[in-house]
Design an enzyme around this catalytic site. Structure first.
Site, PDB file in Angstrom:
ATOM      1  N   TYR A 153      20.385  11.607  26.602  1.00 50.87           N
ATOM      2  CA  TYR A 153      20.954  11.048  25.381  1.00 50.87           C
ATOM      3  C   TYR A 153      20.729   9.533  25.397  1.00 50.87           C
ATOM      4  O   TYR A 153      21.418   8.806  26.103  1.00 50.87           O
ATOM      5  CB  TYR A 153      22.448  11.391  25.338  1.00 50.87           C
ATOM      6  CG  TYR A 153      23.129  11.272  23.993  1.00 50.87           C
ATOM      7  CD1 TYR A 153      22.571  10.539  22.944  1.00 50.87           C
ATOM      8  CD2 TYR A 153      24.355  11.895  23.777  1.00 50.87           C
ATOM      9  CE1 TYR A 153      23.209  10.451  21.728  1.00 50.87           C
ATOM     10  CE2 TYR A 153      25.008  11.802  22.558  1.00 50.87           C
ATOM     11  CZ  TYR A 153      24.422  11.071  21.536  1.00 50.87           C
ATOM     12  OH  TYR A 153      25.064  10.976  20.325  1.00 50.87           O
ATOM     13  N   LYS A 208      17.164  12.849  23.194  1.00 48.69           N
ATOM     14  CA  LYS A 208      17.811  12.678  21.876  1.00 48.69           C
ATOM     15  C   LYS A 208      18.057  11.191  21.694  1.00 48.69           C
ATOM     16  O   LYS A 208      18.621  10.540  22.582  1.00 48.69           O
ATOM     17  CB  LYS A 208      19.146  13.432  21.842  1.00 48.69           C
ATOM     18  CG  LYS A 208      20.115  12.943  20.771  1.00 48.69           C
ATOM     19  CD  LYS A 208      21.379  13.802  20.711  1.00 48.69           C
ATOM     20  CE  LYS A 208      22.455  13.156  19.849  1.00 48.69           C
ATOM     21  NZ  LYS A 208      23.634  14.016  19.674  1.00 48.69           N
ATOM     22  N   LYS A 210      20.087   8.416  19.606  1.00 48.91           N
ATOM     23  CA  LYS A 210      21.163   8.150  18.648  1.00 48.91           C
ATOM     24  C   LYS A 210      20.654   7.143  17.631  1.00 48.91           C
ATOM     25  O   LYS A 210      20.321   6.008  17.976  1.00 48.91           O
ATOM     26  CB  LYS A 210      22.389   7.603  19.393  1.00 48.91           C
ATOM     27  CG  LYS A 210      23.548   7.152  18.536  1.00 48.91           C
ATOM     28  CD  LYS A 210      24.038   8.167  17.529  1.00 48.91           C
ATOM     29  CE  LYS A 210      24.481   9.475  18.127  1.00 48.91           C
ATOM     30  NZ  LYS A 210      25.063  10.423  17.183  1.00 48.91           N
ATOM     31  N   ASP A 238      19.318  11.581  15.851  1.00 49.37           N
ATOM     32  CA  ASP A 238      20.604  11.864  15.207  1.00 49.37           C
ATOM     33  C   ASP A 238      21.139  10.609  14.516  1.00 49.37           C
ATOM     34  O   ASP A 238      21.841   9.811  15.130  1.00 49.37           O
ATOM     35  CB  ASP A 238      21.598  12.345  16.270  1.00 49.37           C
ATOM     36  CG  ASP A 238      22.981  12.588  15.691  1.00 49.37           C
ATOM     37  OD1 ASP A 238      23.116  12.615  14.454  1.00 49.37           O
ATOM     38  OD2 ASP A 238      23.930  12.771  16.484  1.00 49.37           O
ATOM     39  N   ASN A 240      23.364  10.602  12.335  1.00 46.59           N
ATOM     40  CA  ASN A 240      24.729  10.912  11.887  1.00 46.59           C
ATOM     41  C   ASN A 240      24.884  10.871  10.362  1.00 46.59           C
ATOM     42  O   ASN A 240      25.877  10.329   9.846  1.00 46.59           O
ATOM     43  CB  ASN A 240      25.751   9.983  12.562  1.00 46.59           C
ATOM     44  CG  ASN A 240      26.048  10.398  13.996  1.00 46.59           C
ATOM     45  OD1 ASN A 240      25.775   9.647  14.931  1.00 46.59           O
ATOM     46  ND2 ASN A 240      26.572  11.603  14.191  1.00 46.59           N
ATOM     47  N   GLU A 263      18.927  16.029  13.909  1.00 45.58           N
ATOM     48  CA  GLU A 263      20.369  16.266  13.954  1.00 45.58           C
ATOM     49  C   GLU A 263      21.030  15.433  12.856  1.00 45.58           C
ATOM     50  O   GLU A 263      20.881  14.201  12.840  1.00 45.58           O
ATOM     51  CB  GLU A 263      20.877  15.857  15.343  1.00 45.58           C
ATOM     52  CG  GLU A 263      22.326  16.186  15.589  1.00 45.58           C
ATOM     53  CD  GLU A 263      22.714  15.934  17.054  1.00 45.58           C
ATOM     54  OE1 GLU A 263      21.895  16.176  17.967  1.00 45.58           O
ATOM     55  OE2 GLU A 263      23.854  15.474  17.267  1.00 45.58           O
ATOM     56  N   ASN A 292      26.699  18.426  14.233  1.00 44.33           N
ATOM     57  CA  ASN A 292      28.057  18.434  14.778  1.00 44.33           C
ATOM     58  C   ASN A 292      28.989  17.805  13.743  1.00 44.33           C
ATOM     59  O   ASN A 292      30.120  17.449  14.044  1.00 44.33           O
ATOM     60  CB  ASN A 292      28.153  17.650  16.081  1.00 44.33           C
ATOM     61  CG  ASN A 292      27.731  16.205  15.948  1.00 44.33           C
ATOM     62  OD1 ASN A 292      26.551  15.886  16.088  1.00 44.33           O
ATOM     63  ND2 ASN A 292      28.677  15.317  15.678  1.00 44.33           N
ATOM     64  N   ASP A 316      30.750  22.004  20.055  1.00 42.12           N
ATOM     65  CA  ASP A 316      31.453  21.337  21.163  1.00 42.12           C
ATOM     66  C   ASP A 316      32.751  22.096  21.469  1.00 42.12           C
ATOM     67  O   ASP A 316      33.608  22.235  20.582  1.00 42.12           O
ATOM     68  CB  ASP A 316      31.752  19.902  20.719  1.00 42.12           C
ATOM     69  CG  ASP A 316      32.382  19.045  21.792  1.00 42.12           C
ATOM     70  OD1 ASP A 316      32.953  19.606  22.741  1.00 42.12           O
ATOM     71  OD2 ASP A 316      32.310  17.807  21.666  1.00 42.12           O
ATOM     72  N   HIS A 342      27.725  19.342  21.256  1.00 37.44           N
ATOM     73  CA  HIS A 342      27.854  17.913  20.950  1.00 37.44           C
ATOM     74  C   HIS A 342      28.695  17.254  22.036  1.00 37.44           C
ATOM     75  O   HIS A 342      29.454  17.937  22.724  1.00 37.44           O
ATOM     76  CB  HIS A 342      28.535  17.788  19.582  1.00 37.44           C
ATOM     77  CG  HIS A 342      29.337  16.551  19.391  1.00 37.44           C
ATOM     78  ND1 HIS A 342      30.670  16.452  19.740  1.00 37.44           N
ATOM     79  CD2 HIS A 342      28.996  15.355  18.877  1.00 37.44           C
ATOM     80  CE1 HIS A 342      31.105  15.238  19.440  1.00 37.44           C
ATOM     81  NE2 HIS A 342      30.108  14.557  18.911  1.00 37.44           N
ATOM     82  N   ASN A 344      31.001  13.439  23.222  1.00 43.39           N
ATOM     83  CA  ASN A 344      31.420  12.031  23.186  1.00 43.39           C
ATOM     84  C   ASN A 344      31.553  11.612  24.647  1.00 43.39           C
ATOM     85  O   ASN A 344      31.422  12.455  25.534  1.00 43.39           O
ATOM     86  CB  ASN A 344      32.764  11.886  22.462  1.00 43.39           C
ATOM     87  CG  ASN A 344      32.678  12.253  20.986  1.00 43.39           C
ATOM     88  OD1 ASN A 344      33.144  13.295  20.572  1.00 43.39           O
ATOM     89  ND2 ASN A 344      32.078  11.407  20.185  1.00 43.39           N
TER      90      ASN A 344
END
Ligand code: GKR
Ligand code: MG
Length: 448
Positions: A153, A208, A210, A238, A240, A263, A292, A316, A342, A344
């Site tokens: 990640y 992946k 972010k 991703d 978001n 994603e 997610n 998740d 997913h 955090n």
């Protein structure tokens, strides 16, 4: 009739803890120097300890404290009934808009998290120790995988030196990854460097990125460079949901053959829901999607499935419970779709929760999301969950296979007690870049 040979839960401790983090960037802003989690430790009359972990902060901590009377004194054999009672205790809380994290509004995250997952994990840990089986053998139809593929990640990282916040500096660590992971990484080349170093340390084959941080073209360039550097790797991004649909389609077409899947490439906009825009993105780019954000409970998932918006549901267990996540894994497998996870920031207890859940999901699952590489070295337990050749082998141990290290847990709790703010606040660091910085679900965090 109570089973007199079965242990009884004699104590439940809720321990808020904190760990350290880098200035990682996402649409919601910059990670603070710390992250918080809540641990649940259960003791039974056989002398065993079971452990669980969920997201941090006072709201979830109080909810867990309130659940104690439903757990203490119950028979371990009756753990499914205990979990039913605990789940029935959930209710809409003040501040919960019902929006979930469809726009990555971090203030809503605590309402999506299921605090009962920490209790479920600790009960399954105890039950597994009693029957001498790993937790994955107790979930769904039992263990389906011996090892779980993990993705790397990758994040853009802001310059911590622009802040007066107490970010960790590990630049003189002997480990190459540890010495790199706290320093600024704001260019495509810097992210490729991250990928090289984590691949060397952990053997990853999946990456992946972010997104939702820089202009979409720069993020697309980063993906292209990653794929050029590792042509055999599976690469995904991703943002978001930050990209407008038209931009997501443009980036998707540019990255055809480069991205394995996207994603949450787009989200709610102009009267359309994220479930609708994601469906259009898929139709017009042919790129599979993961989420997610738009399917974090069964009702949202129903609409996502009807719209055919997603191929991969990142279920998740901290949002779905472990049993719920496995139930999703079974359904997705039967429907020809794919289970994923997913994350955090988290400690090693959640790493075990992810791996045991994944190990019970049938068929081909997508490589597991975890922030662990940013926390590696901050273990709270002794365990065998190590990433080797991009995989974690499920420990051949009962329960979660963790031995809580009470000295480390106490130290993480002491650290928590020093924090002025224990809820996630990603605006804090951003204000050193832009004094009036405010979260905007449609603007990458560094585009102001
Ligand atoms: O850690 O900043 C972050 C992530 O952006 C996290 O908050 C997301 O929930 O990792 C997550 C995701 O995949 O969307
Ligand atoms: Mg995501």
């Amino acid at each position: 009739m109570p089973n007199s040979r079965m242990p009884v839960i004699t104590d439940m401790q809720v321990i808020p803890v904190a760990g350290q983090d880098s200035m990682l960037l996402s649409l919601s802003g910059a990670h603070s120097p710390w992250f918080t989690r809540n641990l649940v430790l259960l003791t039974d009359s056989a002398g065993h300890t079971g452990i669980g972990e969920v997201h941090g902060g006072a709201t979830l901590c109080t909810m867990l404290e309130n659940l104690k009377p439903l757990v203490i004194g119950t028979s371990l054999a009756d753990y499914r009934n205990t979990l039913q009672r605990v789940a029935a205790f959930r209710h809409r809380r003040p501040g919960d808009t019902g929006e979930g994290i469809q726009s990555l509004d971090i203030s809503q995250l605590k309402f999506v998290v299921r605090p009962d997952t920490a209790i479920e994990a600790a009960l399954l840990d105890l039950y597994g120790q009693f029957v001498e089986l790993p937790v994955c053998a107790l979930l769904g139809e039992g263990k389906q995988h011996d090892a779980i593929t993990i993705l790397a990640y990758l994040f853009y990282i802001a310059d911590k030196n622009r802040t007066d916040l107490p970010y960790l500096d590990e630049s003189d660590a002997d480990d190459r990854w540890f010495s790199l992971r706290r320093s600024e990484a704001m260019t495509p080349e810097a992210v490729v460097r991250q990928a090289e170093v984590v691949r060397e340390k952990y053997g990853f084959h999946d990456f992946k990125l972010k997104g939702g941080v820089l202009a979409p073209e720069v993020e697309a360039r980063t993906i292209e460079l990653l794929k050029a550097r590792f042509p055999d790797a599976r690469v995904n991004i991703d943002p978001n949901g930050a990209w407008p649909l038209a931009t997501a389609i443009e980036m998707g077409r540019r990255l055809r053959g480069v991205l394995t899947y996207a994603e949450d490439p787009c989200g709610t906009e102009a009267g359309y829901s994220g479930r609708e825009t994601m469906a259009e993105f898929k139709m017009r780019t042919g790129i599979p999607t993961a989420t997610n954000m738009i399917a974090t409970d069964w009702r949202q998932f129903y609409h996502a499935a009807v719209e055919k918006s997603v191929d991969i549901v990142l279920a998740d267990p901290h949002f779905w419970t472990m049993a719920g996540s496995v139930r999703m894994g079974q359904l997705l497998h039967d429907w020809g779709l794919t289970w994923g996870c997913h994350s955090n920031n988290h400690f090693d207890i959640s790493l075990a929760i992810f791996c045991q859940t994944a190990a019970a999901c049938p068929g081909e699952i997508t490589p597991l999301d975890t922030h662990w590489i940013w926390q590696d070295g901050q273990d709270l337990c002794d365990h065998d969950y190590k990433i080797v050749d991009g995989k974690i082998s499920i420990p051949k141990k009962p329960g979660l296979g963790l031995t809580p290290n009470m000295d480390k847990i106490r130290a993480a709790h002491e650290y928590y007690l020093t924090l002025a703010n224990t809820e996630r606040d990603d605006a804090l660091g951003m204000r050193f870049y832009y004094p009036d910085w405010k979260y905007d679900s449609k603007r990458p965090c560094m585009v102001r």
